[in-house]
Design an enzyme around this catalytic site. Structure first.
Site, PDB file in Angstrom:
ATOM      1  N   ASP A 245       0.857  -1.189   0.000  1.00 17.57           N
ATOM      2  CA  ASP A 245       0.000   0.000   0.000  1.00 17.57           C
ATOM      3  C   ASP A 245       0.894   1.240   0.000  1.00 17.57           C
ATOM      4  OD1 ASP A 245      -2.183   1.636   0.136  1.00 17.57           O
ATOM      5  OD2 ASP A 245      -2.744   1.113   2.183  1.00 17.57           O
TER       6      ASP A 245
ATOM      7  N   ASP B 233      -2.893   2.526  -6.076  1.00 11.79           N
ATOM      8  CA  ASP B 233      -1.871   2.607  -5.027  1.00 11.79           C
ATOM      9  C   ASP B 233      -1.775   1.391  -4.118  1.00 11.79           C
ATOM     10  OD1 ASP B 233      -4.325   3.067  -3.881  1.00 11.79           O
ATOM     11  OD2 ASP B 233      -3.644   4.651  -2.532  1.00 11.79           O
ATOM     12  N   GLU B 234      -2.465   0.293  -4.445  1.00 14.77           N
ATOM     13  CA  GLU B 234      -2.315  -0.898  -3.610  1.00 14.77           C
ATOM     14  C   GLU B 234      -2.573  -2.167  -4.406  1.00 14.77           C
ATOM     15  OE1 GLU B 234      -5.264  -1.578  -0.518  1.00 14.77           O
ATOM     16  OE2 GLU B 234      -6.589  -0.093  -1.433  1.00 14.77           O
TER      17      GLU B 234
END
Length: 365
Positions: free
Chosen positions: A13, A107-108
């Site tokens: 993350d 983003d993860e």
């Protein structure tokens, strides 16, 4: 029953991704409280830097409230093309280690490194190496959670944020979950957490002490999910090509609207946008949901399931109209959205095996 091989899952993350990209590209913003989003009366925060989070600024917060909490807050317009570009560079790093990469957003992502391309038996060392490489190649910090399944890995990735990682090996799973505050369980939102508090459930241990019947009675279909995840049982595989469950679009208006004529005009524009997205993704859906956010910020959804798949803007609009007229508006409206679910890409989910974790004492994490 055949024993399921225990997996080594990493959840990576990125730390305050959008805001961190803006601070990376503009050194003048480093160390300052920034919010990615619009600063107008109708604006909403898409992401906040850690400097801004100290003042209670967070994503989905209205820009007015964010500014009130943090008078020195600097608003930056989002640049999604730039975020996508960096996200792809990060994803390329993941593929150096495994092809089993399941992105959740820009983003993860989840990575299954049980058998990885580096032949490294330690998932913790793999995660550390990935985070180091992300920093070297993008200048950004990432956090990670490492454990035996996706649920625990995702929860663990929040423990040592920012720029840290947490490993929960098989032998520590039970204690980790029992000591966890219930609001930190992935899948337990604010409303559910408050309901759990009223039922005397404050920690994983409290949740584990509740029977399956009790959880089903109080939380419906989610009850079974809570029953098994608190026991460390979550056998969902890392799926490299995630099946899209829904597709939609929504619009927030500069001024609240109360005229149904104006609403229909907005719904027409949204239907056209959805038709384009459906065509691009080569999908169609049966269930159409109308989302209405009123001026007092209350949210309402109305759904209708058709007997056939639709992808045409005209059919989507007609159904959205029916849903709009279903009942009288109680307030002026600040947001309208339409989404399609029950898509023709949906596959029946395999039922997760309901069994206790087989602890492997020599499992190298």
């Amino acid at each position: 029953m055949e024993e399921t091989k225990q997996r080594k899952i990493i959840h990576v993350d990125m730390d305050a991704f959008y805001a961190s990209v803006e601070q990376l590209d503009n050194p003048e913003l480093k160390g300052k409280p920034i919010a990615v989003g619009g600063s107008s009366q109708r604006g909403v925060v898409a992401a906040a830097s850690y400097e801004a989070r100290k003042f209670g600024v967070k994503s989905a917060m209205s820009s007015v409230l964010a500014k009130r909490n943090c008078p020195d807050l600097i608003f930056v317009k989002p640049r999604f093309e730039r975020y996508r570009e960096i996200s792809q560079r990060i994803r390329n790093i993941f593929f150096e280690y495994t092809d089993l990469v399941e992105p959740l957003s820009l983003d993860e992502a989840y990575l299954d490194v049980t058998e990885n391309k580096k032949g490294n038996p330690s998932a913790s060392l793999v995660a550390r190496e990935i985070r180091k490489k992300i920093k070297e190649k993008t200048g950004l910090n990432a956090s990670a959670g490492i454990s035996i399944n996706k649920f625990i890995a995702k929860v663990a990735s929040d423990v040592n944020k920012p720029n840290g990682q947490k490993t929960v090996p098989p032998e520590d799973v039970a204690a980790f979950l029992e000591n966890l505050e219930i609001r930190k369980f992935y899948g337990v939102g604010k409303v559910t957490a408050e309901k759990m508090y009223r039922l005397g459930i404050f920690t994983g241990k409290d949740l584990r002490n509740k029977s399956l019947d009790f959880l089903n009675d109080n939380f419906g279909k989610s009850g079974e999910y809570y029953f098994y995840v608190v026991r460390g049982i979550h056998n969902s595989e890392v799926k490299p090509s995630r099946i899209r469950k829904s597709l939609g679009a929504e619009r927030t208006f500069e001024e609240n609207i109360s005229s149904e004529i104006f609403m229909l005009e907005r719904l027409q524009n949204i239907s056209e946008e959805i038709e384009r997205r459906l065509a691009k993704n080569k999908v169609a859906g049966k269930t159409i949901t109308l989302k209405i956010k009123y001026s007092d910020f209350t949210l309402q959804t109305r759904s209708k399931t058709l007997s056939y798949f639709v992808s045409s803007k005209n059919l989507i609009l007609e159904t959205a109209k029916d849903l709009l007229y279903q009942e009288k508006m109680k307030e002026s409206v600040r947001l309208l959205g339409i989404s399609l679910s029950n898509l023709n890409t949906d596959k029946e989910e395999q039922k997760e095996e309901k069994k206790e974790i087989a602890v492997q004492l020599k499992f190298d994490f």
